[in-house]
Motif scaffolding. Sequence first.
Motif, PDB file in Angstrom:
ATOM      1  N   TYR A  39       0.867  -1.181   0.000  1.00 31.83           N
ATOM      2  CA  TYR A  39       0.000   0.000   0.000  1.00 31.83           C
ATOM      3  C   TYR A  39       0.904   1.231   0.000  1.00 31.83           C
ATOM      4  O   TYR A  39       1.777   1.360   0.860  1.00 31.83           O
ATOM      5  N   PHE A  40       0.682   2.123  -0.943  1.00 35.12           N
ATOM      6  CA  PHE A  40       1.496   3.341  -1.060  1.00 35.12           C
ATOM      7  C   PHE A  40       0.603   4.562  -0.933  1.00 35.12           C
ATOM      8  O   PHE A  40      -0.394   4.690  -1.650  1.00 35.12           O
ATOM      9  N   PRO A 136       4.301   7.192  -6.456  1.00 31.15           N
ATOM     10  CA  PRO A 136       3.987   6.431  -7.673  1.00 31.15           C
ATOM     11  C   PRO A 136       5.215   5.733  -8.262  1.00 31.15           C
ATOM     12  O   PRO A 136       5.096   4.655  -8.844  1.00 31.15           O
ATOM     13  N   ASP A 137       6.392   6.311  -8.076  1.00 31.88           N
ATOM     14  CA  ASP A 137       7.613   5.695  -8.588  1.00 31.88           C
ATOM     15  C   ASP A 137       7.879   4.362  -7.896  1.00 31.88           C
ATOM     16  O   ASP A 137       8.193   3.363  -8.552  1.00 31.88           O
ATOM     17  N   PHE A 138       7.748   4.318  -6.580  1.00 37.11           N
ATOM     18  CA  PHE A 138       7.964   3.085  -5.827  1.00 37.11           C
ATOM     19  C   PHE A 138       6.899   2.044  -6.223  1.00 37.11           C
ATOM     20  O   PHE A 138       7.195   0.864  -6.416  1.00 37.11           O
ATOM     21  N   ALA A 139       5.639   2.490  -6.353  1.00 38.87           N
ATOM     22  CA  ALA A 139       4.572   1.573  -6.785  1.00 38.87           C
ATOM     23  C   ALA A 139       4.899   0.987  -8.159  1.00 38.87           C
ATOM     24  O   ALA A 139       4.741  -0.223  -8.381  1.00 38.87           O
ATOM     25  N   LEU A 143       5.499  -2.891  -9.039  1.00 39.47           N
ATOM     26  CA  LEU A 143       4.621  -3.434 -10.078  1.00 39.47           C
ATOM     27  C   LEU A 143       5.417  -3.995 -11.259  1.00 39.47           C
ATOM     28  O   LEU A 143       5.004  -4.949 -11.895  1.00 39.47           O
ATOM     29  N   GLY A 144       6.556  -3.383 -11.546  1.00 38.12           N
ATOM     30  CA  GLY A 144       7.373  -3.828 -12.673  1.00 38.12           C
ATOM     31  C   GLY A 144       6.989  -3.186 -13.987  1.00 38.12           C
ATOM     32  O   GLY A 144       7.314  -3.692 -15.060  1.00 38.12           O
ATOM     33  N   GLU A 145       6.298  -2.052 -13.922  1.00 38.38           N
ATOM     34  CA  GLU A 145       5.959  -1.303 -15.133  1.00 38.38           C
ATOM     35  C   GLU A 145       5.778   0.171 -14.788  1.00 38.38           C
ATOM     36  O   GLU A 145       5.556   0.527 -13.633  1.00 38.38           O
ATOM     37  N   PRO A 149       2.018   8.095 -13.225  1.00 43.62           N
ATOM     38  CA  PRO A 149       2.851   9.306 -13.319  1.00 43.62           C
ATOM     39  C   PRO A 149       3.024   9.952 -11.956  1.00 43.62           C
ATOM     40  O   PRO A 149       2.344   9.589 -10.992  1.00 43.62           O
ATOM     41  N   GLN A 150       3.936  10.912 -11.902  1.00 42.20           N
ATOM     42  CA  GLN A 150       4.135  11.677 -10.672  1.00 42.20           C
ATOM     43  C   GLN A 150       2.806  12.314 -10.274  1.00 42.20           C
ATOM     44  O   GLN A 150       2.019  12.734 -11.123  1.00 42.20           O
TER      45      GLN A 150
END
Length: 177
Positions: A39-40, A136-139, A143-145, A149-150
């Motif tokens: 969870y982010f 979102p970057d860590f998510a 996720l691997g894709e 976006p920011q």
Amino acid sequence: MKTIKFLFISLLFIGFTNCKDKAEVTETEVTEPVISTFYFIRHGEKDRSNPDNLDPELNQDGLGRAIRWERIFSEVELDDIYSTDYDRTMMTVAPISVNRDLVVQTYSPSTVNVDEFKEMYLGKNVLVVGHSNTTPDFANKILGEDKYPQMDDYDNSSLYIVRIVDGVATSMQLKMD
């Protein structure tokens, strides 16, 4: 003739025994799926009264949001909580950590090893609190894709959920307002 009957019955018995053994092996090979859930969230609304302050605390709206996040996560089983080492992220996660009696682990978004992080929390549920660019970057990395976006600088209500089931990752973004 008796020898042939004996051989035939013996072969049938061996055949049935082998079938039974194979059925038992198949039944024991069934395993529960391994599910990891991440969870982010971004910190609550920060005090913007001093633009030179690089580490502001939460304002009243942000404190209210921290309480609402605690209510939401009170229904979610968590094994660990991570936050960047900023006042606003630590204040956002404080009600959740106190309610769960979990110590908040700090992380640096620029140095976290995503593969090690995923492996460490295989089959577990983890909450990660960050910022408009790191959340979102860590998510995306988990996720691997490159899906999210920011975040907008005033978006403090997004929740990204990344679930990995037996190595297959899926995700969703929700808004909490």
